[in-house]
Design an enzyme around this catalytic site. Structure first.
Site, PDB file in Angstrom:
ATOM      1  N   GLU A 177     -67.616  32.461  35.397  1.00 39.66           N
ATOM      2  CA  GLU A 177     -67.493  32.093  33.995  1.00 39.66           C
ATOM      3  C   GLU A 177     -66.050  32.419  33.614  1.00 39.66           C
ATOM      4  OE1 GLU A 177     -70.387  34.193  31.669  1.00 39.66           O
ATOM      5  OE2 GLU A 177     -69.740  33.185  29.839  1.00 39.66           O
TER       6      GLU A 177
ATOM      7  N   ARG B 176     -75.068  43.086  44.617  1.00 32.37           N
ATOM      8  CA  ARG B 176     -73.688  43.035  44.138  1.00 32.37           C
ATOM      9  C   ARG B 176     -72.912  44.219  44.696  1.00 32.37           C
ATOM     10  NH1 ARG B 176     -73.446  41.828  39.032  1.00 32.37           N
ATOM     11  NH2 ARG B 176     -71.491  42.833  38.538  1.00 32.37           N
TER      12      ARG B 176
ATOM     13  N   LYS C 234     -66.432  42.529  33.753  1.00 34.66           N
ATOM     14  CA  LYS C 234     -65.286  41.940  33.070  1.00 34.66           C
ATOM     15  C   LYS C 234     -65.144  42.492  31.656  1.00 34.66           C
ATOM     16  CE  LYS C 234     -66.474  37.776  34.710  1.00 34.66           C
ATOM     17  NZ  LYS C 234     -66.730  36.359  34.572  1.00 34.66           N
TER      18      LYS C 234
END
Ligand code: ATP
Ligand code: MG
Length: 617
Positions: free
Chosen positions: A70, A305, A315
């Site tokens: 994104e 992850r 982020k």
């Protein structure tokens, strides 16, 4: 971090053609290739619906994976894992990996991030371009299809417009122990729903006043299957589509469609999406049976992850560090962003090695930060040119120099840039000079040496009245010297170290071994040494899991994560180009940074990683 001076270790022998360790994803792909699961797929050269792809060729790509960021921030080390994984699998199995901007969320995205993501993926060494097509894909290009898919679901009785308030919807969704309750709007006819949905699209309703929901099962044990919202009203300008839309698809609806339009075979995501997989499959089945998408549809697979100690990989939290000025921007060398790691001296090869070494698993775990550092050390060991740098200088005066070597004489010296160059590599020879005065590390002289100390010590008067001579040490690449004492200021601090040069002992000459030295120390000539700004970085957080369990990560910021020092470096380092890596012998690996014209014109070096693992010591 300093270690006693020593020669760099020999380069590791080139590894035999590495056999990639297998993992569950490789096994799935290999099995699909064997069974020909995706062998019938066609590819028209661009993303598209079933009709579009049917008109294409058999897909020349054996598999298709994707990396779908994104564009709402800079990529970090966790993304690097995902990039290496997805591009690496495509490369290894004759496939293609798509870079796709998952830009269905209009508010948070920015072209600054788009450009930086493109740069980072390229820098990591990956390429998504295909003949005649090198632009990355963008999810927002598929809004028209997504809208069509939504209308199809409505017409087929698989979706309805719900006008409950957000709070009513939340309550009626139930929870783990309680099934959901049907919305009073759930029984509307397809015609009513279609009319309502078109009004939503045409801007006739307020933001948040209604949503389109998939009609699945309000009693499903998986809460994600209790009629998830798939479209919402949001009046926001989108960076790609401008004001064309005031309704936007939800991520869970958009993502599977993006994959399908791009003919992705293996859609690999992190574990938190595991509960979304049933909806992914449900949606794919509906749109394939309706003939909108070609079969077989993509499948989603989840992996753990990356969690790295002393590092945060969100982020949003990284953005907070930047906007609160806790670091100097996204590319601060303490940041785990790809741009930050790069300024810290990390190479694409070191990050690829890291991704390979940590592998992929299906259960969450923490990777020790030293694993990342080890990969960088391993990569730079054979690549980084050597150089002398004195980080904490004190002047050494060779008191007999003028007499035995000639007043003002500067003797040229050489050292190899790479002590053990890899096959086929010729590394330049470094040139510098030695004269009456040189800089040495303060810690290389001890008036009262600790036991076992092998560097410079002055002559000593023994208990029996006799005198032992000062220590005999080699200035590496230069001469053997004998320590004679030191000078101090009024406060007793050492201002100079004194020694005698022993003539005819220069390295590389026949007399080099005529006098035995206890140690070899690094040094830089006063005549040709260059002063440099050196940024000594340490971990950004003092807590190994700074944000685990909802902790406030700002509380464990390490106040000493950056120490700026002035060092003296040998002349070969004076004009280093930004991004060039060096091993400052005995100290560690450093990378040249851009000169900071605010603080001066000195060359700047950033500490990348120490020579040995000093983590937690
Ligand atoms: P963040 O929470 O930092 O915003 P994200 O997952 O929302 O991360 P995206 O831009 O949506 O960021 O991620 C793009 C891809 O990178 C996704 O496929 C995601 O699974 C992967 N990814 C993100 N963080 C990690 C991580 N720590 N380890 C492995 N993969 C990751
Ligand atoms: Mg995200």
């Amino acid at each position: 971090m300093s270690t006693p001076p020593s020669n760099a270790k020999p380069a590791a022998a080139a590894a035999p053609e590495a056999v990639k360790p297998s993992n569950f994803l490789r096994q799935i792909i290999e099995s699909d290739l064997e069974k020909g699961t995706y062998a019938t797929r066609r590819w028209a050269g661009s993303p598209g619906d079933a009709a579009h792809q049917a008109a294409g060729q058999p897909d020349p790509a054996k598999i298709r994976t994707r990396f779908p960021p994104e564009p709402n921030g800079y990529l970090h080390i966790g993304h690097a894992k995902s990039i290496c994984l997805n591009f690496g699998l495509a490369r290894d199995y004759g496939g293609v990996c798509h870079l796709r901007f998952d830009d269905t969320n209009p508010e948070k995205e920015d072209t600054e991030y788009v450009n930086s993501i493109i740069d980072s993926v390229k820098w990591l060494g990956y390429d998504w371009s295909q003949p005649g097509n090198d632009a990355p894909y963008q999810a927002s290009d598929y809004f028209d299809f997504m809208y069509r898919a939504a209308e199809y679901l409505i017409e087929a009785g698989h979706a309805y417009v719900d006008e409950q308030t957000a709070e009513e919807m939340r309550v009626n969704r139930g929870d783990f122990s309680k099934p959901g309750v049907d919305s009073p709007f759930r029984a509307r006819t397809p015609d009513e729903n279609l009319a309502r949905f078109r009004e939503m699209r045409d801007g006739q309703h307020e933001d948040g006043s209604m949503v389109l929901r998939a009609k699945i099962d309000m009693a499903s044990p998986n809460i994600n299957m209790r009629d998830p919202a798939i479209y919402r009203i949001r009046r926001a300008t989108h960076h790609n589509t401008g004001d064309k839309w005031c309704i936007y698809p939800m991520y869970t609806f958009a993502h599977p469609i993006e994959d399908a339009l791009e003919q992705i075979t293996h859609s690999i995501c992190t574990l938190e999406f595991e509960d979304q997989r049933p909806f992914y499959d449900w949606l794919m089945e509906r749109l394939c049976e309706g003939g909108l998408l070609s079969s077989p549809p993509p499948h989603q697979y989840e992996f753990a992850r990356l969690n790295l100690t002393y590092v945060i990989t969100s982020k949003r939290k990284l953005a907070a560090l930047v906007y609160d000025h806790k670091v100097n921007g996204w590319d601060d060398p303490r940041m785990p962003t790809i741009v930050g790691l790069r300024r810290r001296g990390y190479t694409p090869e070191s990050l690829q090695l890291f991704a390979e070494r940590i592998g992929v698993t299906k259960s969450d775990s923490w990777i020790d930060y030293s694993t990342l550092e080890g990969c960088l050390r391993e990569d730079l060991e054979t690549k980084a040119y050597r150089g002398f740098a004195v980080l904490n200088p004190v002047k050494l005066v060779l008191t007999n120099w003028d007499e035995v070597m000639g007043a003002g004489h500067l003797e040229p010296c050489t050292q190899p840039s790479l002590p053990h160059p890899p096959e086929g590599v010729t590394a330049p020879t470094r040139h510098f000079t030695i004269g009456k005065e040189v800089w040495i590390e303060r810690e290389d002289f001890e008036e009262v040496p600790p036991k076992g100390y092998k560097r410079l010590t002055p002559p000593k008067v023994n208990a029996d009245g006799t005198t032992s001579a000062g220590a005999i040490v080699r200035l590496k690449g230069g001469y053997v010297i004998e320590c004679t004492g030191c000078a101090k200021d009024a406060a007793g601090a050492i201002t100079e170290v004194h020694a005698k040069v022993i003539p005819d002992t220069k390295s590389g000459t026949p007399g080099a071994d005529s006098v035995k030295a206890k140690a070899a120390i690094t040094w830089v000539g006063v005549a040709d040494g260059v002063s440099a700004e050196v940024r000594m970085y340490d971990r950004l957080f003092s807590d190994a899991q700074p944000d685990a369990g909802g902790k406030d990560f700002l509380e464990s910021l390490n106040p000493n994560s950056l120490k700026v020092i002035t060092a003296i470096v040998e002349p070969s380092l004076a004009n280093a180009a930004p991004d060039q890596k060096f091993q400052f012998e005995r100290h560690g690996y450093f990378v040249a940074d851009r000169v900071d014209h605010v603080t001066g014109t000195k060359p700047v070096f950033n500490l990348a990683v120490g020579l040995k693992d000093s983590w937690g010591k």
